[in-house]
Design an enzyme around this catalytic site. Structure first.
Site, PDB file in Angstrom:
ATOM      1  N   ASP A 223     -13.583  13.851 -43.548  1.00 21.23           N
ATOM      2  CA  ASP A 223     -12.948  12.885 -44.435  1.00 21.23           C
ATOM      3  C   ASP A 223     -11.962  12.062 -43.619  1.00 21.23           C
ATOM      4  O   ASP A 223     -11.216  12.604 -42.805  1.00 21.23           O
ATOM      5  CB  ASP A 223     -12.227  13.621 -45.573  1.00 21.23           C
ATOM      6  CG  ASP A 223     -11.903  12.719 -46.757  1.00 21.23           C
ATOM      7  OD1 ASP A 223     -12.137  11.508 -46.667  1.00 21.23           O
ATOM      8  OD2 ASP A 223     -11.420  13.233 -47.775  1.00 21.23           O
TER       9      ASP A 223
ATOM     10  N   GLU B 221      -5.267   8.986 -54.170  1.00 19.12           N
ATOM     11  CA  GLU B 221      -4.778  10.143 -53.423  1.00 19.12           C
ATOM     12  C   GLU B 221      -3.467   9.853 -52.699  1.00 19.12           C
ATOM     13  O   GLU B 221      -3.219   8.763 -52.229  1.00 19.12           O
ATOM     14  CB  GLU B 221      -5.834  10.590 -52.429  1.00 19.12           C
ATOM     15  CG  GLU B 221      -6.297   9.496 -51.489  1.00 19.12           C
ATOM     16  CD  GLU B 221      -7.542   9.886 -50.727  1.00 19.12           C
ATOM     17  OE1 GLU B 221      -7.443  10.758 -49.853  1.00 19.12           O
ATOM     18  OE2 GLU B 221      -8.610   9.320 -50.997  1.00 19.12           O
TER      19      GLU B 221
END
Length: 845
Positions: free
Chosen positions: A312, A518
């Site tokens: 990620d 996020e």
């Protein structure tokens, strides 16, 4: 009353939080739906045998579209590439579906062109289509996962995934980074809305449904022309970090890690998911991207996953001893493909190549990673399917925002709504009334859609950015006016009494959280509009005029809204419904004849907190305000259970365990902060990684104050405008509002080694606008200090607030900058509660 199934599972197994580790028998061996095909295995091996080391390493690199050109693809032949949130072809937010497809076609053709790299292996494009094809203007936006969890309908979720796959394929993209299978245990986490539930059973059901919707089923329609590659993410434990800290540490024992956070992988992988994305978080202090036990021994060896693991967003760079440009540890741990945005991809490629040549990464590990990537591409048919522009669904602009897809989204909106309060059965409303619609969420498609909506954080959008979509107000207006009623809109609720010629019969107020994604969405507690109760004032103003109030609450998590519930006659949790806001009115109103159009069927997939500090990752000391599974309906018997038909407590005390002081630097940087040297003119940042470091205009080194190297020495030469700054390691904002409420001060030790010839600025910075932040010139204070002697300075946080610092959006809590000569020592930087009135510089209210 149900608190959590996973806790009951762990308890029934006799397993407790003992920090057990490496209990491999906790994990099952899965019966994978997609079996090994000898023909594919032989073909993958044949391709591998022809590949050079350079070609193999290129397959393991996934750069971002902002950072590579078509010629880079031709030269290197990357295994994949991605677009991050808010990244578009030609950097154009309004890129058409055809322009997306054009880029896909160009990249594909470059990847199979062997004129430069000798490789003809097709690349593949990955994207975060997390609630529809959310990066593309005009796409259908479905409710975020938290709303889908409330619907309790896996068949519907599979339809949503299938529709999303078609819209993504229309733009030439083959790979979606979904489903997110986080089981969220702390609602303060900024990604709570990406999770379906606090209960792993819902996650378990939905993971299988989404994978089947995206990829199809084995021996039926697996990777057919209308299917894409799926990714179960983020492996593992991201929903259970301490305090809900994004990218933080999960300290569950291994049984809890599996029972709570592993269930989506059991069903998602069994259903045939071909890729897994590693998580940013740590498990007991070790980053998952570098966790060989979890990535290899558990996921690949024990569970039997034979697809590939992708990283990620530079997550490998967070592993100890790694950087964004170099990380053999990640590959050796079991990562198969680096996600490498920014220009870091090139040194990462070169360093990985060198590490493979030197043996730091065994060639067997390289071959395993590339075999897995080739296996997935072969299973997906990428070697045999036409190029993106020539696939059956490509360039079909009618698929983007197709009415059939919007109908599915509207159904999801209706089924996701949860009725929390319905005093005197106010709902459903007759449309033959004068309806006042108020609140900043009423006519705001961007707000109702939340984060990951066109842009990464979901900000900067207007209703014009959602062609074909509808706001909640638009649905109400159409419904009411078609039945002969009247609608008045007051978006911001200003002076409502002065904006109508006749008093409304009822008010519908749509309000809630502003969009976030996020990191930026992490909260210190769950109180809604803490310190700024503007929506509560509007609700109370309307109620004081005798107008019945229906609250429609938009949020990415359950929140403590007791005052807002008290000020409402009816209260609906609408979550983040997406582009089809008009469907909300189908549930709030009857038709013109008084018949119910769509009932309330949604049930909470997260318990609702009874205080701002109540979270789901431990047994509750007292019951939540509303339990998991709660949800009223229009059935009279059910409405007798309207437990909120009472005055709720509007006061709370922070738990005694709440932190009082916040240490930023004390001999070392404290999480989540990192130290940087910054050229203020160019914005160039240099991370401080050694005890002596320089940039033009500023020299940094560690010095001794009390013990060895427990302080900093900064030497400004006056030739450049430069700073030393503390910035979050994720560069996300942090919510430091609690420090302001605790009447705190920023304190630090300072030693004036050489006087400054001009201002020395102490800065704080936030990200709520271009001018968000504050600066205080320390020169007047420094002039009063003796030289060569440590002193303590403290600055009341209210001094920063008065200059415009918004502590809810803190990205830099401490910075010293100057363009003048001077030298100082700095130590013990922290934010200390109850220090404001005694501060060296106080700004009393």
């Amino acid at each position: 009353m149900r608190y959590t199934l996973a806790l009951l599972i762990s308890t029934s197994m006799g397993l407790h939080a003992t920090n057990s580790y490496s209990d491999i028998n906790v994990w099952p061996t899965l019966n994978l739906e997609i079996k090994r095909d000898p023909a594919i295995e032989e073909r993958a091996q044949s391709i591998l045998n022809t590949m050079t080391l350079e070609q193999k390493v290129a397959q393991m690199i996934q750069p971002e579209i902002r950072d590579i050109s078509v010629e880079d693809m031709r030269r290197y032949g990357f295994g994949s590439y991605l677009n991050g949130g808010g990244s578009f072809p030609n950097a154009n937010k309004y890129a058409t579906p055809q322009e997306w497809l054009n880029l896909a076609e160009s990249m594909y053709q470059a990847s199979i062109d062997d004129s430069l790299d000798g490789s003809s292996i097709p690349t593949m494009w990955g994207t975060d289509a997390v609630h529809g094809h959310n990066n593309v203007i005009g796409a259908t936006l479905f409710p975020h996962n938290i709303g889908l969890g409330a619907a309790h309908n896996p068949e519907l979720v599979e339809k949503i995934a299938a529709a999303t796959a078609k819209e993504v394929l229309a733009t030439g993209i083959e790979w979606i980074f979904a489903p997110t299978v986080a089981t969220v245990r702390d609602d303060r986490w900024g990604r709570t809305y990406e999770g379906y539930s606090e209960d792993p059973e819902i996650v378990k059901l939905y993971a299988e449904a989404v994978v089947h919707g995206l990829q199809g089923r084995a021996k039926h329609n697996f990777m057919a022309d209308d299917k894409v590659i799926s990714t179960v993410k983020h492996f593992i434990g991201d929903g259970g970090t301490v305090k809900g800290d994004d990218q933080g540490d999960n300290i569950d024992d291994e049984a809890e890690l599996f029972n709570i956070h592993g269930q989506g992988y059991v069903t998602g992988l069994s259903a045939g998911a071909q890729t897994v994305m590693a998580s940013f978080n740590s498990w007991h202090g070790k980053k998952i991207h570098g966790h060989q036990y979890l990535l290899t021994q558990v996921l690949k060896d024990k569970m039997g996953f034979d697809g590939f693991v992708v990283g990620d967003w530079s997550g490998h760079g967070q592993i100890q001893g790694c950087s964004n440009e170099s990380c053999p540890q990640a590959i050796n741990a079991g990562l198969d493909m680096f996600m490498s945005p920014t220009q870091a991809w090139k040194p990462l490629y070169e360093n990985t190549l060198a590490q493979a040549r030197s043996g730091d990464i065994p060639i067997s590990r390289i071959n395993d990673a590339v075999t897995r990537i080739l296996r997935v591409k072969l299973r997906a048919g990428l070697f045999d399917k036409p190029s993106p522009a020539n696939r059956p669904l490509s360039a079909n602009s009618k698929l983007i925002g197709a009415q059939a897809h919007r109908d599915i989204a509207a159904q999801a909106v209706r089924e996701s709504l949860v009725l929390l309060k319905n005093q005197n059965q106010l709902l459903p409303l007759s449309p033959k009334q004068h309806v006042l619609v108020a609140g900043d969420g009423a006519d705001n498609i961007g707000k109702q859609s939340g984060g990951w909506t066109i842009t990464w954080q979901g900000t900067g959008n207007t209703n014009e950015d959602f062609p074909g979509g509808s706001s909640i107000y638009q649905g109400i207006r159409q419904h009411v006016e078609s039945a002969g009623g009247k609608v008045t809109l007051i978006p911001n609720g200003e002076n409502p009494k002065d904006t109508w010629s006749e008093k409304p019969d009822v008010a519908i107020v749509v309000f809630g959280e502003d969009p976030y994604a996020e990191g930026h969405g992490d909260r210190e507690n769950l109180e809604y509009q803490r310190g700024n109760k503007r929506d509560l004032l509007l609700l109370r103003k309307l109620k004081s005029q005798g107008i019945p109030v229906v609250s429609v609450f938009l949020s990415g998590r359950p929140m403590w809204v007791n005052p807002e519930i008290n000020a409402s006659n009816a209260f609906v949790a609408a979550w983040l419904p997406g582009s089809e806001g008009a469907a909300v009115s189908d549930v709030l109103f009857t038709d013109a004849t008084g018949k119910i159009i769509a009932p309330f069927t949604g049930k909470l997939s997260f318990s609702w907190p009874n205080s701002p500090y109540q979270i789901a990752n431990k047994p509750y000391a007292e019951p939540p305000l509303l339990p998991y599974g709660f949800g009223l309906s229009y059935d009279s018997e059910q409405n007798q259970k309207d437990v909120l038909n009472r005055v709720l407590n509007e006061h709370f005390e922070a738990p005694q365990t709440a932190p009082t002081n916040r240490v930023l630097y004390q001999a070392k940087m404290h999480s989540p902060w990192l130290m940087w040297l910054i050229d203020n003119k160019t914005g160039q940042r240099t991370a401080v990684t050694t005890s002596i470091q320089n940039i033009a205009g500023l020299e940094f080194k560690n010095i001794d104050k009390t013990v060895q190297e427990d302080a900093l020495q900064l030497t400004f030469d006056g030739k450049a405008d430069v700073s030393l700054a503390f910035i979050s390691k994720s560069q996300f904002r942090e919510d430091l509002r609690a420090d302001l409420e605790r009447q705190s001060a920023l304190t630090f030790s300072i030693n004036l080694l050489s006087p400054f010839s001009g201002p020395l600025l102490l800065n704080m910075q936030c990200d709520a606008g271009e001018q968000c932040g504050a600066s205080i010139d320390l020169s007047p204070l420094l002039n009063t200090l003796p030289r060569q002697q440590w002193q303590t300075l403290s600055i009341d946080l209210r001094c920063f607030e008065k200059q415009g610092m918004q502590f809810t959006h803190t990205v830099m809590p401490f910075s010293l900058s100057s363009q003048h000569q001077g030298q100082i020592g700095i130590a013990d930087v922290q934010i200390v509660s109850k220090e404001a009135e005694k501060a060296t510089l106080s700004c009393s209210v």
